[in-house]
Design a protein around this motif. Structure first.
Motif, PDB file in Angstrom:
ATOM      1  N   SER A 163       0.831  -1.215   0.000  1.00 51.32           N
ATOM      2  CA  SER A 163       0.000   0.000   0.000  1.00 51.32           C
ATOM      3  C   SER A 163       0.859   1.256   0.000  1.00 51.32           C
ATOM      4  O   SER A 163       0.601   2.200   0.736  1.00 51.32           O
ATOM      5  N   ALA A 164       1.876   1.277  -0.842  1.00 51.85           N
ATOM      6  CA  ALA A 164       2.903   2.316  -0.757  1.00 51.85           C
ATOM      7  C   ALA A 164       2.453   3.648  -1.331  1.00 51.85           C
ATOM      8  O   ALA A 164       1.755   3.709  -2.356  1.00 51.85           O
ATOM      9  N   ILE A 165       2.868   4.719  -0.682  1.00 49.75           N
ATOM     10  CA  ILE A 165       2.926   6.018  -1.333  1.00 49.75           C
ATOM     11  C   ILE A 165       3.998   5.887  -2.402  1.00 49.75           C
ATOM     12  O   ILE A 165       5.117   5.480  -2.114  1.00 49.75           O
ATOM     13  N   THR A 166       3.658   6.179  -3.646  1.00 43.52           N
ATOM     14  CA  THR A 166       4.619   6.028  -4.737  1.00 43.52           C
ATOM     15  C   THR A 166       5.045   7.359  -5.334  1.00 43.52           C
ATOM     16  O   THR A 166       5.920   7.403  -6.196  1.00 43.52           O
ATOM     17  N   CYS A 167       4.438   8.425  -4.870  1.00 47.06           N
ATOM     18  CA  CYS A 167       4.769   9.775  -5.330  1.00 47.06           C
ATOM     19  C   CYS A 167       4.766  10.672  -4.105  1.00 47.06           C
ATOM     20  O   CYS A 167       3.830  10.625  -3.291  1.00 47.06           O
ATOM     21  N   PHE A 168       5.787  11.479  -3.936  1.00 45.17           N
ATOM     22  CA  PHE A 168       5.928  12.267  -2.719  1.00 45.17           C
ATOM     23  C   PHE A 168       4.701  13.115  -2.428  1.00 45.17           C
ATOM     24  O   PHE A 168       4.330  13.312  -1.265  1.00 45.17           O
ATOM     25  N   SER A 169       4.034  13.612  -3.451  1.00 44.20           N
ATOM     26  CA  SER A 169       2.876  14.483  -3.245  1.00 44.20           C
ATOM     27  C   SER A 169       1.750  13.770  -2.501  1.00 44.20           C
ATOM     28  O   SER A 169       0.901  14.419  -1.866  1.00 44.20           O
ATOM     29  N   GLU A 170       1.726  12.422  -2.547  1.00 47.76           N
ATOM     30  CA  GLU A 170       0.684  11.673  -1.843  1.00 47.76           C
ATOM     31  C   GLU A 170       0.819  11.765  -0.324  1.00 47.76           C
ATOM     32  O   GLU A 170      -0.139  11.452   0.398  1.00 47.76           O
ATOM     33  N   MET A 171       1.957  12.212   0.174  1.00 47.02           N
ATOM     34  CA  MET A 171       2.085  12.449   1.613  1.00 47.02           C
ATOM     35  C   MET A 171       1.028  13.424   2.108  1.00 47.02           C
ATOM     36  O   MET A 171       0.579  13.362   3.251  1.00 47.02           O
ATOM     37  N   ALA A 172       0.597  14.337   1.237  1.00 46.94           N
ATOM     38  CA  ALA A 172      -0.388  15.355   1.619  1.00 46.94           C
ATOM     39  C   ALA A 172      -1.743  14.743   1.972  1.00 46.94           C
ATOM     40  O   ALA A 172      -2.565  15.393   2.630  1.00 46.94           O
ATOM     41  N   LEU A 173      -1.980  13.508   1.545  1.00 45.51           N
ATOM     42  CA  LEU A 173      -3.229  12.842   1.881  1.00 45.51           C
ATOM     43  C   LEU A 173      -3.302  12.493   3.362  1.00 45.51           C
ATOM     44  O   LEU A 173      -4.397  12.246   3.894  1.00 45.51           O
ATOM     45  N   PHE A 174      -2.152  12.469   4.039  1.00 44.06           N
ATOM     46  CA  PHE A 174      -2.095  11.941   5.400  1.00 44.06           C
ATOM     47  C   PHE A 174      -1.592  12.927   6.452  1.00 44.06           C
ATOM     48  O   PHE A 174      -1.931  12.780   7.626  1.00 44.06           O
ATOM     49  N   ILE A 175      -0.769  13.891   6.081  1.00 47.64           N
ATOM     50  CA  ILE A 175      -0.118  14.719   7.096  1.00 47.64           C
ATOM     51  C   ILE A 175      -0.669  16.145   7.076  1.00 47.64           C
ATOM     52  O   ILE A 175      -1.190  16.621   6.065  1.00 47.64           O
TER      53      ILE A 175
END
Length: 270
Positions: A163-175
């Motif tokens: 279930s990896a974040i594969t693009c750094f921008s996806e961090m914004a979904l969680f933090i």
């Protein structure tokens, strides 16, 4: 002589676990690690598997939310996999998640690839620098496993991500933190995704697998990553299963990671 100014190692606790606290120059403070050692007498150093947790969690997550140590012990005892040591570090406890990158005057990448490996070797007589080393993780930890494994092929033999974040921008979904606070040079217009690590001519890559749940919000990113790898003709295994972004999924599919790593457990030079 220890590699750290201070290292505290617990007495053995049930189920083969140890807890470590080390003072890390890369963290500019202390970091915590949970370690699992299988039972038995071993004449050679065992493989070392690093498991990285996701956002909001810490070093205890894989053991006490995911039962990783019990899964490994059962698989070892049944002969499904060779004995191996699990090391489960904190990400460094910055904000909702450090992303396992370097920022805010702390190097969360070197904490994992240097300090955690050294701490495991100091705390466990079952592993040493010659042990085959593997890295895996879930969600943000999947991003960390992919990125760090690809950036350090001299260290890691194989990578597996769930279930990896594969693009750094996806961090914004969680933090809640601004992405620029985690990566000063990050820009949406730049290609800073993990796939860029594969584009470097002549670079050797560790063995690679990853998977994602069909109900996971990160499924499209994983599918795109799979597509990009195929376009680059990079050998890998990608699988999709029923499930969402949750511990039931990660606990159920950790055995696939351990079986994958088991294929490459030969000690270097043997």
């Amino acid at each position: 002589m220890s590699s750290f100014r201070t290292i505290e190692i617990s007495s053995d606790v049930p189920d083969g676990l140890k807890f470590l606290t080390v003072k890390s120059a890369h963290l500019k403070g202390r970091g915590d690690i949970t370690l699992f050692e299988p039972q038995g007498d071993f004449s050679e150093p065992l493989p070392l598997v690093i498991l990285l947790h996701g956002v909001y969690g810490s070093h205890w997550a894989w053991a006490f939310s995911g039962n990783a140590h019990k899964t490994a012990a059962n698989m070892i005892n049944s002969g499904e996999i060779e004995p191996m040591v699990l090391v489960m570090p904190s990400d460094g406890l910055w904000g909702d998640g450090s992303s396992y990158t370097s920022h805010n005057e702390r190097d969360f990448e070197k904490w994992i690839v240097e300090d955690v490996v050294k701490a495991a070797c100091e705390a466990s007589p079952l592993v040493n620098e010659q042990s085959p080393k593997f890295i895996s993780g879930l969600s943000m930890g999947g991003y960390g496993a992919l990125r760090l494994g690809l950036r350090h092929p001299q260290i890691f033999t194989a990578i597996s991500a769930h279930s990896a974040i594969t693009c750094f921008s996806e961090m914004a979904l969680f933090i809640e933190e601004d992405l620029n606070s985690l990566h000063k040079s990050w820009d949406e217009s730049e290609e800073l995704d993990i796939i860029s690590e594969f584009s470097k001519e002549g670079k050797i890559h560790p063995h690679l697998r990853f998977d994602c749940g069909l109900s996971d919000q990160l499924i499209e990113g994983n599918r795109l990553f799979h597509k990009q790898l195929n376009e680059l003709k990079v050998a890998h295994t990608y699988e999709e299963f029923g499930g969402a972004h949750e511990w039931d999924y990660w606990q159920n599919h950790l055995p696939g990671t351990l079986k994958f790593f088991n294929q490459f457990c030969k000690i270097k030079g043997k």
